[in-house]
Scaffold this motif. Structure first.
Motif, PDB file in Angstrom:
ATOM      1  N   LEU A   1       0.852  -1.183   0.000  1.00  0.00           N
ATOM      2  CA  LEU A   1       0.000   0.000   0.000  1.00  0.00           C
ATOM      3  C   LEU A   1       0.889   1.236   0.000  1.00  0.00           C
ATOM      4  CD1 LEU A   1      -2.850  -0.889   2.527  1.00  0.00           C
ATOM      5  CD2 LEU A   1      -2.850  -1.082   0.043  1.00  0.00           C
ATOM      6  N   VAL A   2       0.618   2.126  -0.926  1.00  0.00           N
ATOM      7  CA  VAL A   2       1.380   3.362  -1.087  1.00  0.00           C
ATOM      8  C   VAL A   2       0.397   4.530  -1.135  1.00  0.00           C
ATOM      9  CG1 VAL A   2       3.366   2.267  -2.237  1.00  0.00           C
ATOM     10  CG2 VAL A   2       1.419   3.054  -3.611  1.00  0.00           C
ATOM     11  N   PRO A   3       0.867   5.763  -0.984  1.00  0.00           N
ATOM     12  CA  PRO A   3      -0.047   6.895  -0.970  1.00  0.00           C
ATOM     13  C   PRO A   3      -0.847   7.029  -2.272  1.00  0.00           C
ATOM     14  CG  PRO A   3       2.130   7.552  -0.206  1.00  0.00           C
ATOM     15  CD  PRO A   3       2.257   6.164  -0.747  1.00  0.00           C
ATOM     16  N   PRO A   4      -2.064   7.561  -2.159  1.00  0.00           N
ATOM     17  CA  PRO A   4      -2.855   7.795  -3.365  1.00  0.00           C
ATOM     18  C   PRO A   4      -2.102   8.725  -4.316  1.00  0.00           C
ATOM     19  CG  PRO A   4      -3.920   8.761  -1.424  1.00  0.00           C
ATOM     20  CD  PRO A   4      -2.696   8.054  -0.956  1.00  0.00           C
TER      21      PRO A   4
ATOM     22  N   GLY B   1      -4.371 -12.114   1.716  1.00  0.00           N
ATOM     23  CA  GLY B   1      -4.228 -11.891   3.145  1.00  0.00           C
ATOM     24  C   GLY B   1      -3.118 -10.893   3.416  1.00  0.00           C
ATOM     25  N   TRP B   2      -2.978 -10.514   4.657  1.00  0.00           N
ATOM     26  CA  TRP B   2      -1.947  -9.551   5.044  1.00  0.00           C
ATOM     27  C   TRP B   2      -0.655 -10.287   5.367  1.00  0.00           C
ATOM     28  CZ3 TRP B   2      -2.823  -4.805   3.860  1.00  0.00           C
ATOM     29  CH2 TRP B   2      -4.112  -4.257   3.941  1.00  0.00           C
ATOM     30  N   LEU B   3       0.436  -9.880   4.736  1.00  0.00           N
ATOM     31  CA  LEU B   3       1.765 -10.285   5.175  1.00  0.00           C
ATOM     32  C   LEU B   3       2.143  -9.407   6.361  1.00  0.00           C
ATOM     33  CD1 LEU B   3       4.414 -11.889   4.725  1.00  0.00           C
ATOM     34  CD2 LEU B   3       5.181  -9.970   3.330  1.00  0.00           C
ATOM     35  N   LEU B   4       1.920  -8.105   6.207  1.00  0.00           N
ATOM     36  CA  LEU B   4       2.117  -7.125   7.280  1.00  0.00           C
ATOM     37  C   LEU B   4       0.833  -6.326   7.398  1.00  0.00           C
ATOM     38  CD1 LEU B   4       5.689  -5.848   6.327  1.00  0.00           C
ATOM     39  CD2 LEU B   4       5.086  -7.423   8.157  1.00  0.00           C
ATOM     40  N   PRO B   5       0.013  -6.599   8.415  1.00  0.00           N
ATOM     41  CA  PRO B   5      -1.267  -5.899   8.551  1.00  0.00           C
ATOM     42  C   PRO B   5      -1.081  -4.449   8.996  1.00  0.00           C
ATOM     43  CG  PRO B   5      -0.936  -7.415  10.371  1.00  0.00           C
ATOM     44  CD  PRO B   5       0.221  -7.614   9.425  1.00  0.00           C
ATOM     45  N   PRO B   6      -2.036  -3.598   8.644  1.00  0.00           N
ATOM     46  CA  PRO B   6      -1.938  -2.175   8.982  1.00  0.00           C
ATOM     47  C   PRO B   6      -1.745  -1.906  10.471  1.00  0.00           C
ATOM     48  CG  PRO B   6      -3.724  -2.545   7.461  1.00  0.00           C
ATOM     49  CD  PRO B   6      -3.225  -3.895   7.872  1.00  0.00           C
ATOM     50  N   ASP B   7      -2.393  -2.677  11.332  1.00  0.00           N
ATOM     51  CA  ASP B   7      -2.274  -2.413  12.763  1.00  0.00           C
ATOM     52  C   ASP B   7      -0.899  -2.782  13.309  1.00  0.00           C
ATOM     53  OD1 ASP B   7      -2.708  -5.150  12.475  1.00  0.00           O
ATOM     54  OD2 ASP B   7      -3.976  -5.308  14.247  1.00  0.00           O
ATOM     55  N   ALA B   8      -0.111  -3.557  12.556  1.00  0.00           N
ATOM     56  CA  ALA B   8       1.227  -3.945  13.003  1.00  0.00           C
ATOM     57  C   ALA B   8       2.312  -3.010  12.498  1.00  0.00           C
ATOM     58  CB  ALA B   8       1.536  -5.372  12.563  1.00  0.00           C
ATOM     59  N   VAL B   9       2.076  -2.331  11.370  1.00  0.00           N
ATOM     60  CA  VAL B   9       3.142  -1.535  10.773  1.00  0.00           C
ATOM     61  C   VAL B   9       2.813  -0.059  10.591  1.00  0.00           C
ATOM     62  CG1 VAL B   9       4.270  -3.456   9.614  1.00  0.00           C
ATOM     63  CG2 VAL B   9       2.442  -2.228   8.447  1.00  0.00           C
ATOM     64  N   GLY B  10       1.566   0.318  10.626  1.00  0.00           N
ATOM     65  CA  GLY B  10       1.226   1.730  10.521  1.00  0.00           C
ATOM     66  C   GLY B  10       0.999   2.226   9.114  1.00  0.00           C
ATOM     67  N   PRO B  11       1.533   3.402   8.786  1.00  0.00           N
ATOM     68  CA  PRO B  11       1.186   4.083   7.535  1.00  0.00           C
ATOM     69  C   PRO B  11       1.670   3.348   6.289  1.00  0.00           C
ATOM     70  CG  PRO B  11       2.901   5.295   8.696  1.00  0.00           C
ATOM     71  CD  PRO B  11       2.487   4.156   9.581  1.00  0.00           C
ATOM     72  N   VAL B  12       1.208   3.848   5.151  1.00  0.00           N
ATOM     73  CA  VAL B  12       1.585   3.266   3.860  1.00  0.00           C
ATOM     74  C   VAL B  12       3.086   3.407   3.630  1.00  0.00           C
ATOM     75  CG1 VAL B  12      -0.684   3.643   2.842  1.00  0.00           C
ATOM     76  CG2 VAL B  12       1.060   5.427   2.657  1.00  0.00           C
ATOM     77  N   THR B  13       3.615   2.635   2.674  1.00  0.00           N
ATOM     78  CA  THR B  13       5.041   2.666   2.354  1.00  0.00           C
ATOM     79  C   THR B  13       5.348   3.868   1.473  1.00  0.00           C
ATOM     80  OG1 THR B  13       5.135   0.255   2.463  1.00  0.00           O
ATOM     81  CG2 THR B  13       6.943   1.353   1.314  1.00  0.00           C
TER      82      THR B  13
END
Length: 147
Positions: free
Chosen positions: A73-76, A112-124
């Motif tokens: 996931l990256v910024p729009p 599925g999530w390899l790294l879920p949002p709640d574990a790593v935070g903002p987009v790359t």
């Protein structure tokens, strides 16, 4: 944090989870950079090793059910200028994603999530990802040439 996890300081006592939509204005859905799994896993390791050295860390990462690809996931807006060979960047416009509860399993079949949002935070960060993918491609090429 705002609705997609970028750093905006919450008020005192705020308990807004990362990537959850807030009561403020609607937010733009992140874009998705898709790469072969081997290169993506190398890039995750490269970014994580570099995190904390003035470089932001890796954000949420999806994997497909077959294990062939990873999606960062990256910024729009990233898709507008993404041109890295061997990868694709698409605008999600929220398709296949539930932004009210991104930590839950994605709705796309077999994903599925390899790294879920709640574990790593903002987009790359796209520039950090671009550099890591380039380094990963060079490492993979070197390893393959040693065989």
């Amino acid at each position: 944090m705002d609705s997609i996890g970028t750093n905006t300081a919450p008020g005192p006592g705020a308990t807004s989870p990362a990537l959850a939509p807030g009561p403020q204005a609607p937010f733009a859905a992140p874009d998705l950079v898709t790469v072969p799994a081997r290169q993506g896993l190398e890039a995750v390791d490269i970014i994580r090793r570099g995190a904390g050295q003035a470089a932001p860390g890796v954000g949420p990462v999806l994997h497909d059910g077959s294990g062939d690809t990873l999606g960062f996931l990256v910024p729009p807006g990233t898709a507008d200028a993404w041109d890295l060979p061997g990868s694709a960047c698409t605008q999600t416009n929220g398709r296949g994603m539930r932004f009210g509860d991104l930590a839950a399993a994605p709705t796309a079949g077999g994903t599925g999530w390899l790294l879920p949002p709640d574990a790593v935070g903002p987009v790359t960060d796209p520039e950090v990802l671009r550099a890591a993918l380039g380094e990963a491609a060079r490492l993979i090429e070197a390893a393959d040439n040693c065989r």
